[in-house]
Design an enzyme around this catalytic site. Structure first.
Site, PDB file in Angstrom:
ATOM      1  CG  ASN A  66      -2.103  -0.924   1.100  1.00 21.63           C
ATOM      2  OD1 ASN A  66      -2.356  -1.477   0.048  1.00 21.63           O
ATOM      3  ND2 ASN A  66      -2.827  -1.098   2.188  1.00 21.63           N
ATOM      4  NE  ARG A  76      -7.235  -2.626 -10.227  1.00 17.45           N
ATOM      5  CZ  ARG A  76      -6.218  -1.831 -10.512  1.00 17.45           C
ATOM      6  NH1 ARG A  76      -5.167  -2.333 -11.126  1.00 17.45           N
ATOM      7  NH2 ARG A  76      -6.239  -0.557 -10.182  1.00 17.45           N
ATOM      8  CG  HIS A  83     -13.948   1.431 -11.804  1.00 17.88           C
ATOM      9  ND1 HIS A  83     -14.724   1.452 -10.658  1.00 17.88           N
ATOM     10  CD2 HIS A  83     -12.788   0.812 -11.461  1.00 17.88           C
ATOM     11  CE1 HIS A  83     -14.067   0.871  -9.674  1.00 17.88           C
ATOM     12  NE2 HIS A  83     -12.896   0.465 -10.131  1.00 17.88           N
ATOM     13  NE  ARG A  91     -10.635  -0.700   1.639  1.00 19.65           N
ATOM     14  CZ  ARG A  91     -10.670  -0.914   0.320  1.00 19.65           C
ATOM     15  NH1 ARG A  91     -11.416  -1.869  -0.167  1.00 19.65           N
ATOM     16  NH2 ARG A  91      -9.962  -0.164  -0.502  1.00 19.65           N
ATOM     17  CG  HIS A 128     -13.744  -4.002  -3.445  1.00 21.98           C
ATOM     18  ND1 HIS A 128     -14.385  -4.270  -4.643  1.00 21.98           N
ATOM     19  CD2 HIS A 128     -12.757  -3.124  -3.746  1.00 21.98           C
ATOM     20  CE1 HIS A 128     -13.803  -3.600  -5.619  1.00 21.98           C
ATOM     21  NE2 HIS A 128     -12.812  -2.894  -5.115  1.00 21.98           N
TER      22      HIS A 128
END
Length: 727
Positions: free
Chosen positions: A52, A385, A445, A574, A602
């Site tokens: 991260n 992805r 997206h 989050r 998520h």
């Protein structure tokens, strides 16, 4: 009780995005520090902190540095100039790195107690040294390339995020080791070799010993320099600016342009230098001068540089199941479990699947059935992805080879997955798929699949929309929602959205979907404003919104206005949150919590009370400016009443979590409430509760949800209770 800095009117009513993100990464570090987290999971969290931080430094911190360099003195909406923000962010990064490496020391001590030991070459016995010397000669030495630096050989390109050894050398016959007789060389630690090496032992039930690759190379560094003697050698690592600048408008071929731009990433401006403790000051000054990092972030470590290797290390260990989370096998969605015909099920009803509690195999099987079904004429899909060895890629390729019309929108600009997406795009094109590389100026997206099937004398659409990527690996560790439906109006909306992406079409009207950047944000604004109107009229008004990040100023202001008019707002965010809850007269009706647990939260789920007629939406979009204004995103309503109840119960479970939830205070700090508080009454871990369900639809009938909530007021009203404050 720990001291808490109170918010004052002199402070901004917004929390800075970058500061909030660093606070999130600290919450990840807290999972590595938590004694209740299994030991081999703690080292995974330690690895995630490193990964991260690498991304943050190479993109976000790099962007701030560019603003400072350009002379930008303007303040952002949170009140920071780039220079002020860089100073604050740098201090937080340095402290986070120091705490991370201190945690590493503690964890290594605990690993040693469990028989897992990281050692050095000098501490090995004769037989072990002999075996490792053979390993070095056969597997390591041939890969190493010493790079001398002198007048004829300038400093080579230092690769971003690669570990190097900087070696000070002197001629074998030299007496003085002054700078005149000193030479410098670099050796890159090969990234294609395992970072950790197991050391064999002759003892039965002996501890497992490991040595790091760089330590093995240090111990044999003399083999690379026959005419010189190594005086000192220490590791360092450089991080470069990885934010790509792509000329989409001027590019004749977007795929070709992206491949060229990827090559330039390795030349990005240096932004961070990590060095081992005891690093030679002469080399440091030389590197700082050569790399121009005088005013950039320099981190000195007392433990190994880059702890991201702990992820693969933890996964490689066998026989230590007691040091991991209990095993969990996701169930196959009940609606599809007794049939091979997805289409027959969807003609009868919609199906919602919750990952990772339910298997992603259902998505793979849906695409595979569509690929093999002779009645299916076309498949359209977005890929943002994907994962290696993807079953979906194989199914799409097979469908194209069978003569179906297959259109795949591959987003080449998915950060750090650009190269992989280029590879998928080429594979799909070779199979005969129509591949679209996205739109200039916009990332795609939205997560959606459209299957067109001929049934009797008509064509019927089958749809899958989701909050997460079509990625089997992430679906096993990310919490996400997927909706399968044959609703004709949703099908028409998805068809129109694909036509907008691939052609010159622009839908005049959407039946159910809300799409960014055209009107998703406006739909959210209308929903928030409607709740505010209902609150003024004395009607039921409440908002529960779950997302990964909230940083769009307009959205924050909308929530502030709704709070001032009496709407109760519960946010489950989050990561980044720029909103300050609990400010009297502004956000006193807003509560914000963040959950960091076994799975990465998520899914994006939005609930609006709507005067007793609740609306529930699922979305691919966070409430960030990039998602709302610069990406193609979708938000889809949940129409089935049972599905609504299931997602409302899911939100309730997350709001009741008192084990892994942190609550955001007005001053920007997060508090983690200990489980023995009277206000909590009993331990309640949302992830554990959901994992115990035989089917996620059983959440509707779950009776284990406590009726005790944990409002921010509980902290303010019970100052004598024990609270842990995380700075």
């Amino acid at each position: 009780m720990a001291n808490v800095t109170q918010w004052t009117k002199a402070d901004s009513i917004y929390i800075n995005r970058e500061i909030s993100w660093l606070q999130f990464n600290r919450r990840v570090l807290q999972e590595a520090q938590d004694d209740s987290t299994p030991l081999l999971e703690r080292i995974k969290f330690l690895s995630i902190v490193s990964t991260n931080l690498d991304e943050f430094v190479s993109v976000r911190a790099a962007g701030i540095m560019e603003q400072v360099k350009s002379g930008n003195h303007s303040k952002d909406f949170t009140g920071f100039t780039p220079k002020e923000l860089l100073k604050q962010v740098t201090a937080m990064i340095e402290q986070l790195a120091a705490d991370q490496y201190a945690t590493h020391e503690q964890i290594c001590h605990l690993l040693q107690q469990q028989g897992i030991v990281f050692t050095t070459f000098s501490d090995l016995d004769g037989q072990q040294k002999k075996e490792l010397e053979a390993y070095y000669v056969q597997n390591v030495f041939p890969v190493l390339t010493p790079l001398a630096i002198d007048r004829s050989r300038p400093c080579p390109l230092i690769r971003t995020k690669s570990i190097y050894l900087a070696i000070v050398l002197k001629e074998t016959k030299a007496v003085a080791a002054d700078s005149q007789g000193t030479k410098l060389a670099l050796v890159e630690i090969p990234a294609n070799l395992s970072r950790f090496i197991e050391v064999s032992s002759q003892e039965e039930h002996a501890k497992k010993h490991y040595i790091l690759l760089e330590d093995l190379i240090k111990s044999h560094i003399h083999t690379l320099f026959t005419m010189y003697s190594p005086v000192s050698f220490h590791a360092f690592r450089l991080t470069r600016n990885a934010d790509l600048s792509l000329d989409e408008e001027g590019a004749e071929d977007l795929l070709d342009e992206m491949e060229k731009v990827l090559q330039t990433r390795r030349w990005g401006t240096p932004v961070r230098l990590e060095i081992e403790k005891g690093f030679d000051p002469w080399i440091l000054e030389l590197l700082k001068s050569e790399l121009e990092v005088d005013n950039h972030i320099i981190i000195t470590t007392v433990t190994p540089i880059d702890l991201s290797f702990f992820m693969s290390f933890s996964s490689s260990l066998s026989g230590y199941e007691h040091l991991r989370y209990p095993g969990f096998e996701p169930g196959y969605p009940r609606a599809f479990a007794r049939t091979d015909d997805f289409f027959a099920v969807l003609r009868e009803r919609d199906v919602i699947v919750m990952h990772p509690y339910e298997s992603f195999e259902a998505v793979n099987d849906f695409i595979q059935q569509a690929a093999l079904d002779t009645s299916v004429l076309a498949i359209k899909m977005t890929l943002y992805r994907s994962n290696g060895d993807s079953h979906i890629i194989q199914s799409l390729s097979r469908a194209a080879e069978m003569g179906k019309q297959v259109t795949v929108v591959v987003e080449l600009k998915a950060r750090f997955d650009e190269a992989r997406n280029i590879e998928w795009a080429k594979t799909l094109e070779k199979a005969g798929c129509h591949v679209v590389y996205g739109l200039a100026g916009l990332k795609i997206h939205a997560k959606m699949t459209l299957v067109v099937r001929k049934e009797e004398d008509m064509l019927k659409r089958y749809i899958h929309v989701a909050t997460g990527n079509y990625n089997e690996v992430s679906a096993s560790i990310f919490t996400d929602i997927g909706l399968f439906t044959a609703n004709p109006r949703i099908g028409e909306d998805v068809s129109n959205l694909f036509n907008e992406i691939t052609g010159f079409s622009m839908p005049v009207h959407w039946h159910y979907l809300s799409v960014a950047p055209t009107h998703l944000k406006q739909q959210l604004f209308r929903s928030i404003q409607r709740e505010a109107k209902h609150a003024q009229e004395g009607k039921p008004a409440r908002i529960i919104a779950k997302m990964n990040a909230l940083s769009n100023k307009e959205m924050v202001d909308q929530l502030y206005n709704a709070s001032k008019l009496g709407v109760q707002i519960d946010l489950i965010v989050r990561g980044i949150c720029c909103l300050r809850p609990g400010i009297p007269g502004l956000s006193e009706h807003i509560q914000v919590r963040s959950i960091v647990d076994r799975f990465l939260e998520h899914s994006r789920i939005f609930y609006f009370e709507n005067a007793g007629n609740p609306q529930v939406w699922m979305s691919s979009a966070d409430w960030m400016t990039r998602n709302l204004d610069r990406r193609i995103e979708l938000m889809c309503p949940v129409l089935d009443e049972e599905h609504k109840s299931m997602l409302i119960q899911l939100l309730t479970l997350l709001l009741d979590d008192n084990v892994k939830a942190r609550v955001l205070l007005p001053d920007g700090q997060y508090i983690h409430v200990t489980n023995h508080l009277a206000v909590c009454r009993s331990q309640f871990d949302a992830h554990s509760i959901i994992m115990k369900q035989q089917d996620t639809h059983d959440l509707i009938h779950n009776e284990s949800v406590p009726d005790i909530k944990l409002p921010l007021d509980a902290y303010l009203e019970q100052p004598d209770q024990e609270w842990i404050i995380y700075h």
